[in-house]
Enzyme design. Structure first.
Site, short mmCIF file in Angstrom:
data_model
loop_
_atom_site.label_atom_id
_atom_site.label_comp_id
_atom_site.label_asym_id
_atom_site.label_seq_id
_atom_site.Cartn_x
_atom_site.Cartn_y
_atom_site.Cartn_z
N CYS A 157 -17.79 8.98 36.08
CA CYS A 157 -16.51 8.43 36.51
C CYS A 157 -16.14 8.99 37.88
CB CYS A 157 -15.41 8.76 35.49
SG CYS A 157 -13.79 8.13 35.99
N CYS A 213 -12.35 9.96 38.26
CA CYS A 213 -11.91 11.18 37.56
C CYS A 213 -12.46 12.43 38.22
CB CYS A 213 -12.37 11.14 36.10
SG CYS A 213 -11.74 9.75 35.15
N ASP A 214 -13.75 12.44 38.50
CA ASP A 214 -14.43 13.67 38.88
C ASP A 214 -14.72 13.78 40.37
OD1 ASP A 214 -14.41 14.20 36.17
OD2 ASP A 214 -16.36 13.29 35.84
#
Length: 515
Positions: A339, A342-343
């Site tokens: 992701c 997200c990361d």
């Protein structure tokens, strides 16, 4: 800090505060502390029921929220804006006595938990999965005086992130030890703490009367099937690990007809709300392990429960396909990620690779290019599959390189984190290496159908459920829809349509078999 739109929304919500609350800011001489102080002053100035004082939290800057006169148990180590602004709003309301909409039985279960539970959740403000975890743990902290929770913005506390080698969020610690990673729901968290809950739930589920139609999966296809079934006036149930499915991991959605733009979590919430309007029996945090057919269709759950139904619609969806190369599993969440939204922030100023040249891969490369030092797209084929507009944008970026005809062969690490990637040039056969800190895998989807391989349901060699024009499978009374099936083009709106088709096909089957 707050624009006029956010102020207007917040002003409406603050009217729901029942009892006084206190905000406390623990700060230092850094700019972010000043920003957090300004935010707290702005919020406190909007309601007579909110007071503000100086805090003494160990992390700085930190905003703490508590009922007046109580020691704070909810802390935001960082500035709770972006996706986390909703987490702040809910913390204000719940600390001020506004009741949660969660299942009353679950809330009482939280109140009865014994022991000391001190949670810490590392997040990034761009992570759309993090708020669910933060909000669940914040709620638990407001309900039980033995529970505390601190949201930690990894971008502000890099020393902690590096010390704990955190490269993926949300990342939860309990009493200083790793507790969980990735999206977790409130029932899942409580279930991990209350070890007897799973057995009690399994026994309760096994006592349920047979359904007329049972949908397996809570994504767009499952939601559509549930709505169409329930509207027929039959007893309808839906069982899934979580509601929303893969849509929950989708950020921007711009091709949902009549809705120019929305985001996955928002769409998922709307789907769940719509399904609940029809009285569908929604069962989450449960995974199906086996399907058999006797006089009815029987589903064995991993928890040990057994459900029965006259007809079933399988809408189990798909998940990100993995590379299946040496090092991938070992360094998952230690540099291998799936992701970018997200990361991505954890790789600021570093070199990363994106594996895959389809739309998702090129979109990831474009997004990451604004955060990291350099992005290398590694594509197996000799051409990119992404839309031309995306290709043009990626090629125009100075810190994005694209390597074609490249087969990823190994994720290279130093024992604790990713340090590189090995790939084979498919034209020359030469094996080459890239030095980098992160690898984002974006190579398509694989259907969630492994559990059906021992059943009598026909699958393709790719694991997709074979269906006809009405969504019927090879087993009488069992229908299927969405990304887990042979329906071409894996799109949200197509999944919804196939879910409706499968439910109508199953209803037609019920009518004919009852006669």
């Amino acid at each position: 800090m707050l624009d006029s739109n956010l102020k207007q929304q917040l002003d409406t919500y603050l009217n729901y505060i029942v009892t006084p609350i206190e905000l406390s800011v623990s700060g230092n001489d850094q700019a972010k502390s000043a920003e957090l102080q300004a935010l707290a002053e702005e919020v406190a100035g909007m309601s007579a029921k909110i007071s503000l004082k100086v805090g003494n939290a160990p992390r700085q800057p930190t905003l703490s929220v508590a009922a007046a006169g109580q020691a704070p148990r909810v802390h935001f180590a960082g500035i709770p804006m972006g996706h986390e602004f909703t987490s702040l709003v809910l913390a204000l309301l719940q600390s001020g006595g506004h009741p949660s909409k969660a299942d009353p039985a679950l809330l009482e279960q939280i109140r009865q938990l014994k022991g000391e539970f001190h949670f810490e959740t590392y997040i990034s403000l761009s992570c759309q999965n993090c708020p669910d975890v933060v909000q669940a743990l914040n709620l638990m902290a407001t309900l039980n005086p033995n529970i505390t929770h601190t949201m930690i913005d990894g971008a502000l506390f890099q020393d902690e992130v590096n010390a704990r080698q955190i490269m993926a969020v949300p990342n939860v610690y309990l009493n200083g030890e790793p507790f969980g990673q990735g999206r977790m729901t409130l029932p899942e968290i409580v279930g991990k703490l209350d070890t007897g809950a799973a057995e009690r739930k399994a026994a309760e589920l096994s006592e349920k009367a047979p359904y007329d139609m049972l949908i397996v999966g809570g994504g767009p296809a499952g939601a559509a099937a549930a709505i169409y079934a329930a509207r027929k006036g039959i007893r309808t149930g839906l069982v899934a690990e979580r509601f929303g499915g893969q849509v929950m991991d989708t950020v921007g959605i711009e091709n949902f007809i009549s809705v120019p733009y929305t985001e996955g979590p928002k769409l998922s919430a709307s789907l769940e709300q719509h399904v609940r309007q029809y009285g569908v029996d929604i069962i989450t945090e449960q995974r199906v392990a086996k399907l058999t057919r006797a006089d009815q269709v029987e589903l064995d759950l991993v928890s040990g429960a057994k459900l029965k139904s006259r007809a079933v619609v399988l809408a189990t969806g798909a998940r990100w396909r993995e590379l299946n190369v040496p090092g991938e599993a070992e360094y998952r969440t230690k540099g291998v990620a799936y992701c970018p939204h997200c990361d991505g922030p954890f790789f600021k100023g570093k070199k990363v690779a994106v594996i895959g040249g389809g739309n998702s891969g090129i979109e990831a490369a474009i997004d990451l290019a604004g955060i990291v030092e350099h992005v290398t797209v590694v594509e197996f084929a000799d051409t990119l599959r992404a839309d031309e507009v995306l290709q043009k944008k990626a090629r125009s970026l100075p810190n994005v390189d694209i390597i074609l005809n490249a087969q990823t062969t190994e994720v290279i690490g130093d024992g604790s984190k990713v340090v590189g990637l090995a790939y084979k040039d498919r034209s020359s056969g030469e094996v080459k290496q890239l030095e980098l800190a992160g690898i984002f895998v974006q190579i398509g989807l694989v259907p969630n159908t492994e559990w059906l391989k021992e059943s009598d349901i026909s699958l393709t060699r790719f694991g997709e459920i074979e269906i006809d024009a009405k969504g019927a499978t090879s087993m009488p009374g069992v229908f299927a829809a969405g990304d887990a099936t042979t329906v071409p083009f894996k799109q949200i709106i197509i999944s919804m349509g196939s879910g409706a088709t499968a439910a109508l096909g199953a209803f037609d089957y019920l009518i004919r078999t009852s006669v």
